[in-house]
Design a protein around this motif. Structure first.
Motif, PDB file in Angstrom:
ATOM      1  N   LEU A  16      71.412 -19.397  22.639  1.00 18.80           N
ATOM      2  CA  LEU A  16      71.846 -18.451  23.679  1.00 18.80           C
ATOM      3  C   LEU A  16      73.150 -17.728  23.332  1.00 18.80           C
ATOM      4  CD1 LEU A  16      71.107 -19.891  27.239  1.00 18.80           C
ATOM      5  CD2 LEU A  16      70.417 -17.707  26.291  1.00 18.80           C
ATOM      6  N   ASP A  22      79.172 -12.634  26.349  1.00 17.23           N
ATOM      7  CA  ASP A  22      80.058 -12.518  27.502  1.00 17.23           C
ATOM      8  C   ASP A  22      80.696 -13.873  27.818  1.00 17.23           C
ATOM      9  OD1 ASP A  22      80.928 -12.570  30.156  1.00 17.23           O
ATOM     10  OD2 ASP A  22      79.637 -10.877  30.651  1.00 17.23           O
ATOM     11  N   ALA A  23      82.032 -13.950  27.732  1.00 20.01           N
ATOM     12  CA  ALA A  23      82.717 -15.234  27.920  1.00 20.01           C
ATOM     13  C   ALA A  23      82.480 -15.804  29.318  1.00 20.01           C
ATOM     14  CB  ALA A  23      84.217 -15.066  27.683  1.00 20.01           C
ATOM     15  N   TYR A  24      82.373 -14.898  30.285  1.00 17.82           N
ATOM     16  CA  TYR A  24      82.156 -15.382  31.655  1.00 17.82           C
ATOM     17  C   TYR A  24      80.832 -16.117  31.771  1.00 17.82           C
ATOM     18  CZ  TYR A  24      80.463 -15.159  36.441  1.00 17.82           C
ATOM     19  OH  TYR A  24      79.920 -15.472  37.636  1.00 17.82           O
ATOM     20  N   LEU A  25      79.757 -15.490  31.254  1.00 18.21           N
ATOM     21  CA  LEU A  25      78.441 -16.131  31.338  1.00 18.21           C
ATOM     22  C   LEU A  25      78.439 -17.461  30.613  1.00 18.21           C
ATOM     23  CD1 LEU A  25      75.746 -13.376  30.979  1.00 18.21           C
ATOM     24  CD2 LEU A  25      76.548 -14.603  32.975  1.00 18.21           C
ATOM     25  N   GLN A  27      80.948 -19.390  30.088  1.00 12.69           N
ATOM     26  CA  GLN A  27      81.735 -20.366  30.853  1.00 12.69           C
ATOM     27  C   GLN A  27      80.905 -20.942  32.006  1.00 12.69           C
ATOM     28  OE1 GLN A  27      84.815 -21.530  30.361  1.00 12.69           O
ATOM     29  NE2 GLN A  27      85.238 -22.530  32.317  1.00 12.69           N
ATOM     30  N   VAL A  28      80.215 -20.045  32.739  1.00 15.80           N
ATOM     31  CA  VAL A  28      79.382 -20.521  33.848  1.00 15.80           C
ATOM     32  C   VAL A  28      78.280 -21.432  33.320  1.00 15.80           C
ATOM     33  CG1 VAL A  28      77.737 -19.797  35.611  1.00 15.80           C
ATOM     34  CG2 VAL A  28      79.872 -18.564  35.344  1.00 15.80           C
ATOM     35  N   ALA A  29      77.672 -21.024  32.188  1.00 14.69           N
ATOM     36  CA  ALA A  29      76.610 -21.843  31.603  1.00 14.69           C
ATOM     37  C   ALA A  29      77.163 -23.194  31.160  1.00 14.69           C
ATOM     38  CB  ALA A  29      75.995 -21.113  30.424  1.00 14.69           C
ATOM     39  N   LEU A  31      79.751 -24.813  32.396  1.00 13.46           N
ATOM     40  CA  LEU A  31      80.003 -25.644  33.577  1.00 13.46           C
ATOM     41  C   LEU A  31      78.688 -26.192  34.122  1.00 13.46           C
ATOM     42  CD1 LEU A  31      82.778 -23.744  35.566  1.00 13.46           C
ATOM     43  CD2 LEU A  31      82.966 -25.918  34.373  1.00 13.46           C
ATOM     44  N   THR A  32      77.641 -25.356  34.101  1.00 12.16           N
ATOM     45  CA  THR A  32      76.333 -25.821  34.568  1.00 12.16           C
ATOM     46  C   THR A  32      75.843 -26.983  33.711  1.00 12.16           C
ATOM     47  OG1 THR A  32      75.884 -23.550  35.217  1.00 12.16           O
ATOM     48  CG2 THR A  32      74.018 -25.055  35.156  1.00 12.16           C
ATOM     49  N   SER A 154      88.782 -24.447  21.004  1.00 17.19           N
ATOM     50  CA  SER A 154      88.323 -23.260  20.309  1.00 17.19           C
ATOM     51  C   SER A 154      88.649 -22.038  21.139  1.00 17.19           C
ATOM     52  CB  SER A 154      86.820 -23.342  20.066  1.00 17.19           C
ATOM     53  OG  SER A 154      86.359 -22.112  19.558  1.00 17.19           O
ATOM     54  N   LEU A 155      88.765 -20.904  20.445  1.00 12.00           N
ATOM     55  CA  LEU A 155      88.965 -19.656  21.168  1.00 12.00           C
ATOM     56  C   LEU A 155      87.623 -19.090  21.618  1.00 12.00           C
ATOM     57  CD1 LEU A 155      91.715 -18.048  18.920  1.00 12.00           C
ATOM     58  CD2 LEU A 155      91.987 -19.065  21.187  1.00 12.00           C
ATOM     59  N   LYS A 157      84.012 -19.371  23.437  1.00 11.35           N
ATOM     60  CA  LYS A 157      83.322 -20.136  24.477  1.00 11.35           C
ATOM     61  C   LYS A 157      82.074 -20.815  23.932  1.00 11.35           C
ATOM     62  CE  LYS A 157      85.989 -19.476  27.793  1.00 11.35           C
ATOM     63  NZ  LYS A 157      86.566 -20.540  28.590  1.00 11.35           N
ATOM     64  N   LEU A 229      88.230 -28.412  28.125  1.00  7.50           N
ATOM     65  CA  LEU A 229      87.717 -27.105  28.549  1.00  7.50           C
ATOM     66  C   LEU A 229      88.724 -26.399  29.453  1.00  7.50           C
ATOM     67  CD1 LEU A 229      85.197 -25.151  28.728  1.00  7.50           C
ATOM     68  CD2 LEU A 229      84.592 -26.407  30.795  1.00  7.50           C
ATOM     69  N   GLU A 274      75.455 -19.861  43.361  1.00  9.76           N
ATOM     70  CA  GLU A 274      75.963 -18.644  42.718  1.00  9.76           C
ATOM     71  C   GLU A 274      75.374 -17.413  43.390  1.00  9.76           C
ATOM     72  OE1 GLU A 274      78.124 -18.219  40.126  1.00  9.76           O
ATOM     73  OE2 GLU A 274      78.543 -20.362  40.147  1.00  9.76           O
TER      74      GLU A 274
ATOM     75  N   PHE B  15      72.209 -16.871  35.113  1.00  4.64           N
ATOM     76  CA  PHE B  15      72.854 -15.857  34.291  1.00  4.64           C
ATOM     77  C   PHE B  15      72.783 -14.471  34.911  1.00  4.64           C
ATOM     78  CE2 PHE B  15      71.787 -19.021  30.954  1.00  4.64           C
ATOM     79  CZ  PHE B  15      73.085 -19.363  30.698  1.00  4.64           C
ATOM     80  N   SER B  86      86.383 -19.531  35.215  1.00  3.48           N
ATOM     81  CA  SER B  86      85.177 -18.720  35.066  1.00  3.48           C
ATOM     82  C   SER B  86      85.284 -17.434  35.873  1.00  3.48           C
ATOM     83  CB  SER B  86      83.925 -19.523  35.434  1.00  3.48           C
ATOM     84  OG  SER B  86      83.992 -19.981  36.749  1.00  3.48           O
ATOM     85  N   GLU B  89      87.366 -15.012  33.977  1.00  2.67           N
ATOM     86  CA  GLU B  89      86.570 -14.427  32.900  1.00  2.67           C
ATOM     87  C   GLU B  89      85.596 -13.390  33.435  1.00  2.67           C
ATOM     88  OE1 GLU B  89      85.485 -18.112  31.221  1.00  2.67           O
ATOM     89  OE2 GLU B  89      87.035 -17.999  29.674  1.00  2.67           O
ATOM     90  N   ARG B  90      85.077 -13.641  34.621  1.00  2.00           N
ATOM     91  CA  ARG B  90      84.205 -12.630  35.229  1.00  2.00           C
ATOM     92  C   ARG B  90      84.979 -11.338  35.464  1.00  2.00           C
ATOM     93  NH1 ARG B  90      82.914 -10.807  40.390  1.00  2.00           N
ATOM     94  NH2 ARG B  90      84.090 -12.371  41.530  1.00  2.00           N
ATOM     95  N   PHE B  93      85.609  -9.746  31.898  1.00  2.00           N
ATOM     96  CA  PHE B  93      84.480  -9.262  31.101  1.00  2.00           C
ATOM     97  C   PHE B  93      83.469  -8.464  31.909  1.00  2.00           C
ATOM     98  CE2 PHE B  93      86.220 -12.584  28.529  1.00  2.00           C
ATOM     99  CZ  PHE B  93      86.199 -11.990  27.286  1.00  2.00           C
ATOM    100  N   ARG B 118      94.750 -15.412  26.487  1.00  2.00           N
ATOM    101  CA  ARG B 118      93.791 -15.424  25.396  1.00  2.00           C
ATOM    102  C   ARG B 118      93.129 -14.059  25.239  1.00  2.00           C
ATOM    103  NH1 ARG B 118      89.360 -19.984  25.791  1.00  2.00           N
ATOM    104  NH2 ARG B 118      91.240 -21.230  25.815  1.00  2.00           N
ATOM    105  N   TYR B 119      92.806 -13.420  26.358  1.00  2.00           N
ATOM    106  CA  TYR B 119      92.103 -12.136  26.278  1.00  2.00           C
ATOM    107  C   TYR B 119      93.048 -10.951  26.467  1.00  2.00           C
ATOM    108  CZ  TYR B 119      88.162 -15.264  26.487  1.00  2.00           C
ATOM    109  OH  TYR B 119      87.286 -16.274  26.226  1.00  2.00           O
TER     110      TYR B 119
END
Lengths: 325, 706
Positions: A16, A22-25, A27-29, A31-32, A154-155, A157, A229, A274, B15, B86, B89-90, B93, B118-119
């Motif tokens: 994936l 996308d870092a946001y996605l 991150q959410v993934a 956490l899930t 790590s930088l 995600k 994290l 969500e 997603f 998160s 980040e939303r 991004f 970081r960003y």
């Protein structure tokens, strides 16, 4: 699920991050996946062995604190810290299990709450422990050291995503394997009727303690991952009752005692939450809790074996008796 | 076969992308606790931000960008560090915001500024006071407001200043703070910066959500310090202030961090009990007495929202203007340029100067080095700024020492311990009335009712609603509320629990009712929160009365609770032993099948039992309502203790529960007196675990009986 399909699923999930930048996605993934991992870890004791713990935050928080302390004050690599944390978490879980496994049902659940609250209060009021600077309620801040996968940071995600996926794969694999072993059958017998299990010659306490050790150790590992994290831990969060309840609820709604139930529960509840957050914006803040509670009531009333059990029945109702769990 | 698509569908849902539009507007992202325990503050901050953004857009937006409007995108951290990450980040991004603002709680701010760093997105810190936020060498983090260290220094400067003016020098202090990141940081700083000639007599921490402060307050009174430092949030602050006033704790000064005073619901709840405390907030409307230019902003806010601007809303408002100034100078939506502009900020005029500093600028760490904040004293409902002198009300002379202050004679050891035991008994009565219903349900059908606290909360809201609508006191409406809750309990049992009990007939100790009531508790608590919001409410039902028997003080309202608990115990015992219904109840508790063979309608009996349980907790709610805060989460304060009491009392024996409640109350009071409220809480958990481990066979014997 056949092993081919399972392998396909894992490869699909692992790839994936190649499509999703996308870092946001991610991150959410991540956490899930972490929640699925925690619910699955809880499931070994709470589902398979039927010991309904509401105090797993004690192990989560212990894991997070032990590894972080070792890292911050003794310079121990978090990967090593993870192993130590697993050992400490498992040991603590056994320590709690030895006396409390004599208690059943609600008594046991209440004892686990009391134990977790006791550890929370203890950490919140400890400034120094064994020469470690615990900082009490102020929590611990882990310095960010940039791109250092060898020190679990790590930088990107994708790193955390893959790590969470690996953890989840491991706990699912372990669950599936154990379930088919003798131990899994012993747990099932204990869960259905403890006295009958004892009469069959099963060493009930031993079987429960093994479940407690595995469950506690795995949950502690989850705590180490969380710390790396988020890079900040405080006792109110990592030892909190909310967290204990959430692990249990997610597993239960999905179908406790089944291998895939906790994962299904997390996917279902978190996506509903969500979605609710998206559609209602912040006008209905806290609506996710209403949905969690409602889903719990529906599951308890209508699908006692959770989402996984419900699906199983509708698909292969003819063979229900063979393996309902 | 179905599983794979199901998982895929769920993945798609998880997603589910929200498509961000890159428009003409300038987007700034705001991370706030919009749900969770501190959401009232989140809502306040949001108002301030909205107000500023609307004003800016009304005045022509960002001029250097051709009048582009400012658009604010909100994200809910739920008060959790990981959700904060998160959501940040939303914003970065998905929403492609060019600057960030957040996050109130220091824990969330620490983790979200890390993401922004970081960003490479500039981040203006909203309110958070933890000093470490701007000590990490971050380039993209800017804090225009003060740190907890400045808070402490201003308090110390004030003390020195007032001592010089009055010649009254304190020698001893007591420190009381909540056990949280913020409380701990505040008290530790106070200890560190205290002048060396001041002796610390007491250093106490309590857990947020503590049920009662009597023992702590009496310890304070006995220690008789010259100064008291407090660090509390709203709910605990309400109880603590009421108890301090009730026992006439008067010292030279009580200095608080102001997190409670700054909240409008606190003032409503405590009335004039908060008088004479010296508190601090980052902004106070009284500043406008010295700086009349603020008037128009404050009046406009009042016109929009119908309330006075709150300290946090004003801070958020100023922060938006600081960002706006930087964007204006950067003349760009590029985060890098906005960062550079922020770093060279130097504001001395404009709406941002609601913040009481001479200058707003940032040092190399991103911290504004010129911060201060007003210290305020409330006298008969009016707030006066007492310090620093450049902000202070010129005509007002600080009430220092507090009026009615005098040296207390230390009570003798025996009287002191008698008082502790009395406090314990009174609290025990409060716990008992809560736990009796829990015990009844547990004894009759072995159900651990997690929704019991929610029933208490519902009845408190009912009493509050009746008071708001008709002005009737909670004592007057108690019978009605009890009747309504009885019906509600009856309905819960017949609709949800009876079907479960029928289904899980075979299981020895089924967990399913526990889970059902846990779900029900979540539903009830969050439904009330959605309907009535998250602010703390309270009923003003006259003065607190304290009976003095010799040197022992007795709180009359708690005495009423204790009496009601005794009455409820007697009534329930009478029902159980002397009536047909009681006979059916006891039969159903012992053996459900045998009872139904005798012609007893077991499930109707259960419903009546649950109804009676709900009615007793409704009584507790009505009697608590006059002196407690009313909030959707108030049930949790009592719930866990309630469980422990029921188990200690011997699993569903009503007399045992009553005794257990008194025991817990007394143990808590004694340990709190000897050590601290925190240790007291731990002691109750230890007592519980110890008891269970020593007496598991006792429990199982009873289980076989049932």
């Amino acid at each position: 699920m056949t092993s081919v399909r399972l392998a396909a699923l894992i490869v699909f999930a692992a790839s994936l991050p190649l499509f999703v930048r996308d870092a946001y996605l991610l991150q959410v993934a991540t956490l899930t996946l972490l929640y699925a991992y925690l619910a699955s870890s809880w499931n070994i004791l709470g589902g398979f062995a039927g010991q309904f713990s509401l105090g797993h935050a004690a192990f989560f928080g212990t894991g997070a604190y032990v590894a972080t302390m070792l890292q911050l004050q003794n310079g121990v690599n978090p990967w090593m810290g993870m192993l130590v944390a697993a050992a400490v978490g498992g040991f603590l879980s056994v320590l709690l299990g030895v006396p409390s496994f004599r208690l059943r049902g609600p008594y046991y659940s209440l004892t686990t709450i009391a134990f977790a609250e006791l550890t929370r209060i203890g950490v919140m009021n400890t400034r120094q422990f064994l020469g470690w600077n615990v900082r009490g309620a102020r929590g611990l801040l882990i310095p960010s050291i940039g791109q250092a996968p060898l020190r679990m940071q790590s930088l990107h995600k994708a790193f955390y995503f893959e790590l969470a996926l690996a953890l989840l794969t491991f706990v699912i694999g372990l669950s599936a394997w154990l379930k088919r072993r003798n131990l899994g059958h012993q747990w099932a017998a204990i869960r259905e009727d403890e006295q009958a299990a004892a009469c069959l010659g099963i060493n009930v306490l031993r079987a429960k303690l093994i479940a407690a050790f595995l469950s506690g150790a795995l949950t502690a590992v989850g705590g180490v991952f969380y710390a790396q994290l988020v890079l900040y831990i405080d006792p109110a969060r990592v030892f909190g009752l909310d967290l204990s309840v959430e692990m249990a609820v997610l597993a239960l709604v999905g179908g406790s005692g089944t291998v895939w139930g906790p994962v299904l529960g997390v996917l279902a509840l978190r996506s509903i939450a969500e979605w609710a957050q998206w559609t209602s914006g912040s006008n209905f803040r806290g609506i996710h809790l209403l949905l969690y509670g409602g889903a719990m009531m529906v599951v308890v009333m209508a699908f006692p074996r959770g989402i996984a059990g419900f699906r199983w029945r509708s698909a292969r109702s003819g063979r229900l008796a063979e393996d309902p769990t | 076969v179905i599983r794979f698509p199901l998982i895929a569908a769920c993945l798609i849902l998880v997603f589910h992308p929200a498509i961000g539009f890159a428009g003409d507007d300038v987007k700034i992202g705001v991370v706030l606790p919009l749900s969770g325990p501190v959401s009232p503050t989140g809502a306040e901050l949001r108002r301030g931000i909205e107000f500023a953004a609307d004003e800016i857009n009304h005045d022509g937006g960002i001029r250097s960008l051709g009048g582009a409007p400012l658009r604010v995108v909100y994200a809910d951290s739920r008060g959790l560090p990981e959700t904060g990450i998160s959501e940040t980040e939303r914003l970065i991004f998905r929403e492609r915001v060019c600057a960030l603002l957040g996050a109130f709680q220091s824990g969330v701010t620490m983790t979200t500024t890390e993401v922004a760093e970081r960003y490479r997105v500039p981040y203006v810190v909203l309110v958070s006071v933890a000093p470490s936020i701007t000590q990490r060498g971050f380039r993209y983090t800017f804090r225009p407001t003060e740190t907890a260290e400045i808070d402490t220094r201003v308090q110390m400067d004030y003390l020195k200043w007032i001592a010089d003016r009055t010649g009254l020098r304190p020698r001893t202090v007591a420190l009381v703070g909540e056990n949280s990141e913020w409380g701990e940081t505040s008290i530790e700083l106070t200890k560190r910066l205290l002048p060396p000639d001041l002796r610390v007599l007491l250093d106490e921490r309590y857990s947020p959500g503590t049920a009662d402060f009597t023992t702590l307050v009496q310890k304070l009174k006995q220690a008789n310090p010259d100064l008291i430092f407090l660090a509390s949030y709203v709910s605990d602050g309400i109880l603590l202030t009421q108890t301090l006033a009730q026992y006439h704790v008067r010292t030279m000064a009580i200095l608080t961090r102001g997190a409670e005073h700054g909240d409008p619901s606190y003032k409503q709840a405590v009335g004039d009990f908060g008088d004479y405390q010296t508190w601090m907030v980052p902004f106070h409307p009284a500043q406008s007495r010295r700086q009349p230019w603020m008037e128009s902003i404050l009046a406009e806010y009042r016109r929009w929202y119908g309330t006075e601007i709150t300290p946090f809303a004003a801070t958020a408002y100023a922060d938006v203007y600081i960002l706006k100034d930087a964007i204006e100078r950067a003349a760009s939506r590029d985060p890098e340029r906005i960062r550079a502009a922020l770093a060279s900020t130097r504001l001395t005029r404009g709406p941002a100067m609601l913040l009481p500093y001479p200058v707003i600028e940032f040092d190399a760490q991103g911290q504004n080095p010129h911060t201060t904040l007003p210290l305020i004293q409330t006298v008969r409902g009016t707030d006066y700024i007492v310090y620093p002198p450049e902000l202070a009300d010129p005509e007002f002379r600080p009430m220092y020492p507090m009026p009615e202050w005098r040296e207390f004679a230390n009570s003798s050891g025996a009287a002191r311990w008698a008082q502790v035991v009395v406090n314990g008994l009174l609290n025990g009565g409060m716990y008992a009335l809560f736990a009796l219903g829990l015990s009844l349900v547990f004894g009759v059908m072995r159900v651990v009712n997690f929704a019991h606290g929610s029933l208490l909360m519902l009845s408190m809201f009912a009493a509050y609603g009746a008071w708001r609508v008709s002005g009737l006191s909670p004592y007057a409406v108690a019978p009605l509320v009890c009747a309504v809750l009885f019906l509600f309990g009856y309905w819960i049992q017949t609709t949800f629990l009876n079907p479960l009990l029928k289904r899980d007939m075979g299981a020895v100790e089924p967990v399913s009712p526990l889970l059902l009531t846990l779900g029900l508790a979540l539903v009830l608590d969050s439904a009330i929160m959605l309907l009535f919001g998250t602010e703390y409410r309270s009923i003003h039902a006259g003065q607190n009365r304290v009976l003095a028997l010799g040197s022992i003080n007795i709180d009359v309202r708690k005495l009423v609770l204790l009496a009601a608990a005794i009455a409820a115990l007697a009534f329930l015992n009478w029902v159980l032993t002397r009536t047909r219904l009681g006979l059916s109840l006891r039969a159903a508790a012992q053996d459900r099948e045998a009872a139904s063979l005798q012609g007893i309608d077991v499930y109707r009996t259960y419903a009546v039992a649950f109804g009676m349980s709900a009615a007793t907790v409704a009584l507790a709610g009505c009697l608590l309502a006059p002196f407690y805060y009313i909030h959707s989460a108030v049930g949790l304060v009592f719930l866990i203790n309630g469980f422990l009491i029921v188990v200690l009392g011997g699993m569903g024996s009503l007399g045992g529960t009553f005794a257990g409640a008194l025991l817990v109350g007394i143990v808590e009071a004694i340990v709190a007196q000897q050590y601290s409220p925190n240790v007291a809480q731990a002691a109750v958990f230890l007592l519980f675990i110890g008891f269970l481990l020593l007496h598991p066979e006792g429990l199982s014997r009873r289980r076989r009986m049932a």
